[in-house]
Design a protein around this motif. Structure first.
Motif: not given
Length: 758
Positions: A164-166, A195-199
């Motif tokens: 939910y956070f991402v 996800l880490f890299e995209l954020i």
């Protein structure tokens, strides 16, 4: 143009979010509602209002004998000029339109005292990451809101989950025209590294500022890992973390750790004067020494103050709050008790519903003025320091108010509110409510297990002994590929359930048995599901039956039966409440069956229908799956030019959303197509891209890039032996794949040229 109406429309945050998303393309109300996690009816109403004031335009499209409405942004800019003769509004498609979408997410700082040195330190810091920490109620949130008023604000809670956070971060970054994260999530991407890299990429590219409040409440390890990852790497963006504890994130050179303490003597005195107290110096110093300049303690003291009263110091906050509480009216006491029941902050409409009396606004406003209730954006809450005392004096029936809140949440018809309602249902422990909610999930919130599996699992684990919870946990395990775990749970509960729940379990058992290649057992469950479907008027159950039957016939190579079943599947879908994603998927399945039957032209026809629906509803992922399937069909027809045209769109998208499995599948077909077209330079680029992906993911088909590269070198008059041998070595454990690659390559190249040299 209706000026007052336009101003009203633009002052609403949800409307601005809709406009921001429409900047990236045309959307149907259903998909917009999914992205925003809002009720589709509400989104449709807002779109019509935006259309009336001229900001968006809607067009009717005919898709599969249905009329659907598609909306797109009509203007790129709104300019409002205040002239002597009146107000002039101009719109333009040529220039960008920017307006903050974040105001209502942030705390509104109205009464703020002092802190000049703190403000100066934080606002002048060049460090990309700032950690503000200090004891509860010391003013961390108010200070951050004062300094970082243009940031995205996220309020952490004990029940927050990574998924939910991402999703919320993705929605925020999309407003800055960075859509990759949101698109990755919409396509089903869930890899932590991606996800880490995209954020990180989104924050850096947009220079975004993000404030995360109450980080100490976070219990999801993946969120904490993400924050540590960002703390090491952010350079151009800004990440502000607020916590009661000093977070250990590493990379101190990248982080400003700011320990916030109480107000100065001067600022504390100013606060008390503002609250109407005029103490002599000795009394003030005594109070300051007791409170250490703690803003909440000073505010409560101002409300509790009685001349010559002895202040109890053994339990200072309880003493102050009890004194203030005694002075409250019965209505104020009731509202405090109601709000103290809930871990989550509450919006005004929820408080009004729970409180249940007509004077809710007046009572809430009074409590805000007294500093007992706090407001953060559009939500209200009782500070953690006061909840303990409020719990002690609470006299209301928890169950009654939990039920009221649960019903209030379900009326909002969004996945987020469904999950929150389910959490309160677990507190109630009412099996009937849990049964009804799991049925609602099956019918209305199908995507919860894909979009928010972590959040849903954390709730279900609380009641893991409940048969309905076990069934739902099975769905999450199945989605994650843990088929044996799912099978075990479904077998445990299948005889404890009835109605749609039993049908769901039997359908799921047939599905998981096919995934485990136990077709004899799958057929047994299919027969039982057939009996349930025949004796039921429930279209949902009939749909499940035909989905599983189609899959069974397809896997067992009974193509004619599979085709008949797939058409029944489509027939049922079209009788149900519109669900374009399922209809598009069913059309793709029909195309796949025609491919198996070698009826390629028929396959193309259904793939094109699937593409039509995906485009109409802006189902980006389904649209690019359709492009990929069309590419394969034209490739099989030997029409390499058309295959390349369709593959180009699919490759670009799958690489963008980091779906490397499908990207390599598509690249492989396109590479062979380029070889067939004698476009060797483009074929070489594709082969090299396949190898690059294989080196980072170890996806087996990627190593076929070496084999394709060997063929390309031979066609260019060079030796391809080295590349061919590399490919053969990499695929030595995948002999079936090696043979399939050679078979496809053999359609456009004499493979004996390189196999003979090996």
């Amino acid at each position: 143009m209706d000026v007052p109406q336009l101003m009203k429309v633009l002052s609403n945050e949800v409307n601005l979010q809709i406009l921001s998303i429409l900047k990236s393309g045309s959307f149907n109300p259903r998909e917009l509602a999914r992205i925003l996690q809002r009720d589709e009816t509400d989104v449709s109403r807002r779109l019509k209002m935006l259309e009336r004031v001229g900001l968006v335009e809607g067009k009717w499209m005919r898709v599969r004998n249905k009329n659907i409405r598609i909306y797109s942004l009509k203007v790129g800019e709104v300019k409002i000029s205040f002239e002597p003769g009146g107000i002039i509004i101009k719109t333009s498609k040529d220039r960008s339109y920017e307006i903050s979408l974040l105001e209502s997410k942030m705390p509104k700082v109205e009464a703020f005292f002092g802190r000049k040195a703190e403000i100066s330190t934080l606002s002048s810091s060049k460090k990309p990451v700032i950690v503000i920490y200090g004891i509860a109620g010391i003013g961390k949130t108010a200070l951050a809101a004062k300094v970082f008023e243009d940031a995205f604000w996220y309020q952490m809670s004990e029940v927050d989950s990574f998924d939910y956070f991402v999703w919320q971060i993705g929605l925020f970054l999309n407003t800055f025209d960075y859509s990759l994260l949101l698109e990755y999530l919409r396509s089903g991407g869930r890899e932590e590294r991606d996800l880490f890299e995209l954020i990180l990429e989104g924050i850096e590219n947009t220079k975004a500022k993000i404030v995360i409040d109450d980080v100490h409440k976070c219990s999801d390890e993946r969120i904490l890992r993400l924050l540590s990852f960002l703390a090491l790497r952010i350079r151009d963006g800004k990440l502000v973390l607020i916590s009661r504890e000093k977070l250990r994130l590493g990379a101190d050179e990248n982080i400003l750790y700011f320990h916030l303490r109480g107000l100065s003597l001067k600022d504390a005195y100013t606060l008390l004067r503002a609250k109407g107290l005029n103490l002599d110096i000795s009394d003030f110093v005594e109070i300051y020494n007791l409170t250490k300049g703690h803003p909440l303690a000073l505010t409560l003291f101002a409300g509790a103050y009685k001349e010559n009263q002895k202040v109890r110091t053994d339990n200072f906050f309880d003493f102050l709050f009890s004194e203030v509480y005694q002075q409250l009216s019965p209505d104020e006491k009731l509202m405090v008790q109601v709000i103290s029941l809930f871990d989550d902050p509450l919006e005004y409409d929820a408080i009004k519903t729970l409180y249940g009396r007509k004077n809710s606004f007046v009572v809430l406003y009074s409590l805000l003025n007294k500093g007992i209730i706090e407001k953060r954006g559009e939500i209200y809450f009782l500070h953690d320091l006061l909840k303990g005392f409020a719990k002690e004096v609470r006299e209301i029936d928890e169950r009654e108010y939990y039920l009221r809140y649960l019903n209030y949440l379900l009326k909002k018809k969004t996945a987020k509110n469904f999950l929150t309602a389910f959490r309160y249902a677990t507190k109630l422990g009412d099996e009937k409510i849990i049964k009804d909610l799991t049925e609602l999930r099956l019918r209305k919130f199908k995507r919860v297990v894909q979009d928010f599996p972590d959040a849903y699992m954390r709730i279900l684990i609380q009641i893991k002994g409940n048969p309905y919870a076990k069934k739902e946990l099975g769905h999450i395990y199945f989605q994650r590929g843990f088929f044996e775990k799912a099978l075990k749970l479904w077998l445990e509960v299948k005889d404890d359930l009835d109605g749609i729940h039993r049908a769901d379990v039997i359908s799921s058992l047939a599905d998981v048995c096919m995934e485990l290649n136990d077709f004899k057992e799958a057929e047994k469950y299919l027969k039982e599901l057939e009996s349930i479907a025949k004796n039921s008027d429930d279209l949902e159950i009939k749909f499940w039956y035909y989905v599983e039957l189609t899959k069974f016939y397809f896997y067992t190579e009974r193509s004619d039966d599979a085709l008949r079943s797939a058409f029944k599947e489509l027939e049922v879908i079209r009788k149900m409440e519109p669900y374009p994603e399922l209809e598009s998927l069913a059309l793709l399945h029909v195309g796949d069956i025609y491919i198996a039957m070698k009826k390629l032209e028929n396959a193309v026809q259904y793939y094109l229908q699937a593409l039509e629906i995906a485009k109409a509803y802006n189902l980006t992922f389904m649209g690019h799956i359709s492009y990929m399937e069309l590419m394969k069909a034209y490739y099989s027809l030997g029409d390499y030019k058309t295959a390349v045209e369709y593959s180009g769109k699919a490759v670009e998208y799958f690489l963008k959303v980091r779906n490397y499995r499908r990207a390599i599948d598509t690249l492989a077909y396109r590479c062979v197509s380029y070889i067939g077209l004698k476009d060797l330079d483009e074929a070489e680029k594709d082969a090299e891209e396949m190898i690059r992906i294989a080196q980072s993911t170890n996806y087996p088909l990627g190593w076929a890039g070496y084999i394709f590269l060997g063929a390309i070198k031979e066609l260019k008059g060079e030796s391809g032996k080295e590349y061919f041998e590399l490919g053969k070595e990499k695929l030595k454990d995948y002999s079936w794949l090696y043979d399939a690659v050679l078979e496809e390559l053999g359609k456009v190249f004499n493979v004996s040229k390189i196999t003979a040299k090996s």
